[in-house]
Design a protein around this motif. Sequence first.
Motif, PDB file in Angstrom:
ATOM      1  N   GLY A  50      49.810   9.573  17.594  1.00 37.04           N
ATOM      2  CA  GLY A  50      48.396   9.301  17.888  1.00 37.04           C
ATOM      3  C   GLY A  50      48.043   8.411  16.497  1.00 37.04           C
ATOM      4  O   GLY A  50      48.878   7.882  15.952  1.00 37.04           O
ATOM      5  N   ALA A  51      46.832   7.701  16.623  1.00 35.60           N
ATOM      6  CA  ALA A  51      46.337   7.047  15.282  1.00 35.60           C
ATOM      7  C   ALA A  51      44.721   7.171  15.341  1.00 35.60           C
ATOM      8  O   ALA A  51      44.107   7.571  16.377  1.00 35.60           O
ATOM      9  N   ASP A  52      44.345   7.076  14.266  1.00 42.46           N
ATOM     10  CA  ASP A  52      42.980   7.366  13.980  1.00 42.46           C
ATOM     11  C   ASP A  52      42.220   5.777  13.979  1.00 42.46           C
ATOM     12  O   ASP A  52      40.942   5.731  14.520  1.00 42.46           O
ATOM     13  N   GLU A  53      43.005   4.749  13.551  1.00 47.46           N
ATOM     14  CA  GLU A  53      42.584   3.387  13.630  1.00 47.46           C
ATOM     15  C   GLU A  53      43.701   2.521  13.666  1.00 47.46           C
ATOM     16  O   GLU A  53      44.568   2.735  13.033  1.00 47.46           O
ATOM     17  N   VAL A  54      43.750   1.262  14.653  1.00 44.45           N
ATOM     18  CA  VAL A  54      44.734   0.372  14.434  1.00 44.45           C
ATOM     19  C   VAL A  54      43.903  -1.013  14.453  1.00 44.45           C
ATOM     20  O   VAL A  54      43.053  -1.434  15.361  1.00 44.45           O
ATOM     21  N   ASP A  55      44.247  -1.843  13.286  1.00 43.93           N
ATOM     22  CA  ASP A  55      43.792  -3.162  13.230  1.00 43.93           C
ATOM     23  C   ASP A  55      44.743  -4.168  14.204  1.00 43.93           C
ATOM     24  O   ASP A  55      45.724  -3.939  14.868  1.00 43.93           O
ATOM     25  N   SER A  56      44.268  -5.537  14.011  1.00 37.23           N
ATOM     26  CA  SER A  56      44.967  -6.461  14.817  1.00 37.23           C
ATOM     27  C   SER A  56      46.179  -6.542  14.557  1.00 37.23           C
ATOM     28  O   SER A  56      47.015  -7.402  15.218  1.00 37.23           O
ATOM     29  N   ALA A  57      46.574  -6.401  13.342  1.00 38.42           N
ATOM     30  CA  ALA A  57      48.066  -6.670  12.807  1.00 38.42           C
ATOM     31  C   ALA A  57      48.838  -5.520  12.915  1.00 38.42           C
ATOM     32  O   ALA A  57      49.875  -5.310  12.275  1.00 38.42           O
ATOM     33  N   LEU A  58      48.490  -4.417  13.760  1.00 34.94           N
ATOM     34  CA  LEU A  58      49.058  -3.240  13.907  1.00 34.94           C
ATOM     35  C   LEU A  58      49.265  -2.424  12.631  1.00 34.94           C
ATOM     36  O   LEU A  58      50.236  -1.377  12.657  1.00 34.94           O
ATOM     37  N   ASN A  59      48.582  -2.338  11.550  1.00 36.11           N
ATOM     38  CA  ASN A  59      48.228  -1.438  10.601  1.00 36.11           C
ATOM     39  C   ASN A  59      47.553  -0.469  11.172  1.00 36.11           C
ATOM     40  O   ASN A  59      46.668  -0.541  11.930  1.00 36.11           O
ATOM     41  N   ALA A  60      47.958   0.770  10.656  1.00 40.14           N
ATOM     42  CA  ALA A  60      47.106   1.978  11.189  1.00 40.14           C
ATOM     43  C   ALA A  60      46.487   2.990  10.139  1.00 40.14           C
ATOM     44  O   ALA A  60      47.341   2.983   9.279  1.00 40.14           O
ATOM     45  N   ILE A  61      45.581   3.699  10.441  1.00 43.23           N
ATOM     46  CA  ILE A  61      45.198   4.639   9.615  1.00 43.23           C
ATOM     47  C   ILE A  61      45.436   5.976  10.273  1.00 43.23           C
ATOM     48  O   ILE A  61      44.987   6.025  11.595  1.00 43.23           O
ATOM     49  N   LYS A  62      46.441   6.758   9.811  1.00 40.11           N
ATOM     50  CA  LYS A  62      46.762   7.991  10.352  1.00 40.11           C
ATOM     51  C   LYS A  62      46.441   9.175   9.300  1.00 40.11           C
ATOM     52  O   LYS A  62      46.555   8.913   7.988  1.00 40.11           O
ATOM     53  N   GLY A  63      46.220  10.504   9.750  1.00 33.80           N
ATOM     54  CA  GLY A  63      46.203  11.648   8.844  1.00 33.80           C
ATOM     55  C   GLY A  63      44.908  12.306   9.151  1.00 33.80           C
ATOM     56  O   GLY A  63      44.639  12.938   8.398  1.00 33.80           O
ATOM     57  N   GLY A  64      44.262  11.567  10.095  1.00 37.19           N
ATOM     58  CA  GLY A  64      43.063  12.830  10.587  1.00 37.19           C
ATOM     59  C   GLY A  64      43.296  14.116  10.973  1.00 37.19           C
ATOM     60  O   GLY A  64      42.516  15.006  10.801  1.00 37.19           O
ATOM     61  N   GLY A  65      44.683  14.105  11.453  1.00 36.26           N
ATOM     62  CA  GLY A  65      45.063  15.706  11.452  1.00 36.26           C
ATOM     63  C   GLY A  65      45.765  16.200  10.379  1.00 36.26           C
ATOM     64  O   GLY A  65      46.431  17.020  10.302  1.00 36.26           O
ATOM     65  N   ALA A  66      45.760  15.422   9.396  1.00 37.77           N
ATOM     66  CA  ALA A  66      46.475  15.866   8.088  1.00 37.77           C
ATOM     67  C   ALA A  66      47.960  16.105   8.186  1.00 37.77           C
ATOM     68  O   ALA A  66      48.513  17.025   7.648  1.00 37.77           O
ATOM     69  N   CYS A  67      48.363  15.414   9.103  1.00 36.88           N
ATOM     70  CA  CYS A  67      50.049  15.444   9.153  1.00 36.88           C
ATOM     71  C   CYS A  67      50.791  14.340   9.057  1.00 36.88           C
ATOM     72  O   CYS A  67      51.840  14.213   9.422  1.00 36.88           O
ATOM     73  N   HIS A  68      50.320  13.197   8.165  1.00 36.79           N
ATOM     74  CA  HIS A  68      50.573  11.881   7.989  1.00 36.79           C
ATOM     75  C   HIS A  68      51.921  11.785   7.141  1.00 36.79           C
ATOM     76  O   HIS A  68      52.707  11.026   7.310  1.00 36.79           O
ATOM     77  N   LEU A  69      52.133  12.796   6.334  1.00 36.64           N
ATOM     78  CA  LEU A  69      53.590  12.866   5.564  1.00 36.64           C
ATOM     79  C   LEU A  69      54.799  12.910   6.593  1.00 36.64           C
ATOM     80  O   LEU A  69      55.429  12.161   6.727  1.00 36.64           O
ATOM     81  N   ARG A  70      54.730  13.984   7.440  1.00 38.67           N
ATOM     82  CA  ARG A  70      55.898  14.102   8.398  1.00 38.67           C
ATOM     83  C   ARG A  70      55.718  12.991   9.496  1.00 38.67           C
ATOM     84  O   ARG A  70      56.973  12.607  10.124  1.00 38.67           O
ATOM     85  N   GLU A  71      54.756  12.671   9.861  1.00 36.66           N
ATOM     86  CA  GLU A  71      54.627  11.367  10.848  1.00 36.66           C
ATOM     87  C   GLU A  71      55.239  10.152  10.412  1.00 36.66           C
ATOM     88  O   GLU A  71      55.638   9.548  11.037  1.00 36.66           O
ATOM     89  N   LYS A  72      55.016   9.876   9.095  1.00 36.46           N
ATOM     90  CA  LYS A  72      55.416   8.659   8.493  1.00 36.46           C
ATOM     91  C   LYS A  72      56.844   8.772   8.487  1.00 36.46           C
ATOM     92  O   LYS A  72      57.823   7.735   8.798  1.00 36.46           O
ATOM     93  N   VAL A  73      57.373  10.118   8.203  1.00 39.90           N
ATOM     94  CA  VAL A  73      59.015  10.242   7.962  1.00 39.90           C
ATOM     95  C   VAL A  73      59.535   9.800   9.523  1.00 39.90           C
ATOM     96  O   VAL A  73      60.386   9.304   9.510  1.00 39.90           O
ATOM     97  N   LEU A  74      58.817  10.572  10.529  1.00 34.98           N
ATOM     98  CA  LEU A  74      59.319  10.230  11.776  1.00 34.98           C
ATOM     99  C   LEU A  74      59.282   8.880  12.386  1.00 34.98           C
ATOM    100  O   LEU A  74      60.058   8.299  13.281  1.00 34.98           O
ATOM    101  N   ALA A  75      58.279   8.330  11.856  1.00 37.56           N
ATOM    102  CA  ALA A  75      58.076   6.766  12.364  1.00 37.56           C
ATOM    103  C   ALA A  75      58.998   5.930  11.569  1.00 37.56           C
ATOM    104  O   ALA A  75      59.526   5.068  12.387  1.00 37.56           O
TER     105      ALA A  75
END
Length: 232
Positions: free
Chosen positions: A85-110
Amino acid sequence: VEAAKRAAAYAAVDAHVRAEDRVIGIGSGSTVPYVVERIVQQGKAVNAGRWFVPTGFQSKELIVHAGLQLGDVDCYPVIDVTIDGADEVDSALNAIKGGGACHLREKVLAEAAKVFVVVADYRKNGTALGQAWTQGVPVEVAEFAYAKVMRDLQRMGGKPVLRMGKAKAGPVVTDNGNFVIDAPFSAEVMAQPRALLQQIKLLTGVLEVGLFVDVVQAAYFGNQDGTITTKV
Ligand code: DER
């Protein structure tokens, strides 16, 4: 909103989870259950040959309860496709993630995935970061360092807040045993997510930053009218 989440998840799975994909990363949040739902619909036969790597406790439970085979990232460091999932995605596909406080492992798997796709409802489909998601940039920080990092973020112009538990006294503690600081910045600063990511990541005590830059390859948004918007 749930129908929009489901539509986005289904579209992403149909487009990116192929029969030959064997190792699949499953993200966190309230949209990814629909990703798992769609993958289960692909059938027992194809799923019997797959391994599903979670991005945290919630994701692990999702995989196990769906009857899918749990794989861990140590055994499967190369992932065919990760959907999150994502909390917000901009026009260049940059995203804010971490609303669920899981973004460390999420970025590893990404980053471990050949293909990384995010799915969300229309509320997350933005043009510049920080406009729809106003809680700030999630920053996972070692407990020992959190007060120092709060001051660092203030000096950078942020307005950092330690994320407190709702049904838990005290701060939120991540799956990695760390704290999360949410740091809103000005629109001007948020317009340069790569620079902001690099600056925050270098602060001693920071484990990971909920800015995903140059890692999202496609984003699927479910709209209120039932249509899908795709950014690639
Ligand atoms: O923490 C995250 O990045 C999660 O993916 C999550 O914030 C996504 O939000 P959702 O519940 O709207 O899917």
